[in-house]
Design an enzyme around this catalytic site. Structure first.
Site, PDB file in Angstrom:
ATOM      1  CD  GLU A  55      31.806  -9.517 -50.936  1.00 38.97           C
ATOM      2  OE1 GLU A  55      31.099  -9.393 -51.932  1.00 38.97           O
ATOM      3  OE2 GLU A  55      31.724  -8.755 -49.947  1.00 38.97           O
ATOM      4  CG  ASP A  59      33.578 -12.079 -44.420  1.00 38.58           C
ATOM      5  OD1 ASP A  59      34.085 -10.961 -44.403  1.00 38.58           O
ATOM      6  OD2 ASP A  59      32.938 -12.571 -43.482  1.00 38.58           O
ATOM      7  CG  ASP A 128      33.281  -6.310 -51.554  1.00 39.48           C
ATOM      8  OD1 ASP A 128      33.499  -6.457 -50.337  1.00 39.48           O
ATOM      9  OD2 ASP A 128      32.396  -5.555 -52.004  1.00 39.48           O
ATOM     10  CD  GLU A 131      35.726  -9.737 -47.789  1.00 42.33           C
ATOM     11  OE1 GLU A 131      35.750  -9.449 -46.584  1.00 42.33           O
ATOM     12  OE2 GLU A 131      34.787  -9.383 -48.541  1.00 42.33           O
TER      13      GLU A 131
HETATM   14 MN    MN Z   1      33.114  -7.872 -48.424  1.00 40.30          MN
END
Ligand code: MN
Length: 245
Positions: A55, A59, A128, A131
């Site tokens: 994650e 990002d 999340d 990502e």
């Molecule tokens: Mn996140």
């Protein structure tokens, strides 16, 4: 690890994820990590890894991919506009929307307790996992950006451009902040005049932004509006940071 991957439940989830993305993972373990919430590991204790590191990477991957889309689509835009737009697009609210477009909630591995509370429907979790999935594709591609970029663009680019053009993406920090405070506190930010200093033709204004009881920030600028935007930006970044932790 191999016996983990021979688990039919996990194989089914991975295959479903691959189908949604139109991408076949070389390393199925990465795909499995990307969809594994830590509550699931705590409960099942099968030597799995959760999605948190992927994650973190995803990002940055999404930020890069979205930056490219914006720069190519809006070559005249200034840095400030681009970073506001990007911030709105990689926000929890918007990424969870993209996750729902491919029904990512269907593949997430969660504890029974979380499932009972419909944990897979939460924006924060969907964002999340979204990502993490793009982080996983990036690692699986030996850290080349092209595969995740192509998949992202094929699935979401048109929708993103359309959302921008139709004004569905907030383009300034005051709107971004308002969206987050309405969700978090059920209130809108207030702005308060602090001071105006300096000679008439080059006055510097200072404004305060008050977010619930939780947070106050200040900003300076050549107009009240500019000072408000600075204060809003700071408050937005603090709240956004807290949400992403
Ligand atoms: Mn996140």
């Amino acid at each position: 690890m191999n016996d983990i991957l021979s688990n039919p439940e996990f194989r089914k989830k991975i295959e479903l994820l691959e189908k949604k993305l139109g991408y076949t993972f070389k390393n199925k373990k990465l795909a499995l990590s990307a969809i594994t919430h830590k509550s699931f590991i705590a409960e099942s204790n099968k030597g799995l890894e959760d999605y948190e590191v992927l994650e973190f990477l995803g990002d940055a991957v999404l930020s890069l991919i979205v930056s490219e889309i914006l720069i190519k689509k809006y070559p005249q835009a200034r840095e400030g506009e681009l970073s506001q737009l990007r911030s709105a697009i990689v926000s929890e609210a918007f990424l969870s929307k993209l996750a729902r477009k491919i029904n990512l909630q269907e593949v997430v591995l969660l504890s029974k307790g979380e499932i009972a509370q419909r944990g897979m429907e939460r924006d924060s979790l969907l964002c999340d996992v979204f990502e993490a999935v793009f982080g996983a594709i990036y690692v699986d591609s030996d850290y080349f950006i092209d595969p995740p970029r192509q998949i992202f663009n094929k699935l979401f680019k048109d929708f993103i451009i359309e959302s921008i053009e139709k004004g569905k993406i907030p383009r300034d920090y005051k709107s971004l902040l308002q969206i987050i405070t309405q969700r978090k506190f059920g209130t809108v930010p207030k702005y308060r005049f602090i001071s105006a200093k300096g000679p008439e033709h080059e006055k510097i204004f200072e404004m305060e932004c008050i977010v619930d009881k939780a947070l106050k920030t200040r900003g300076k600028g050549r107009s009240k509006k500019e000072a408000e935007i600075k204060a809003a930006k700071e408050a937005y970044e603090i709240l956004n940071e807290e949400e992403n932790r």
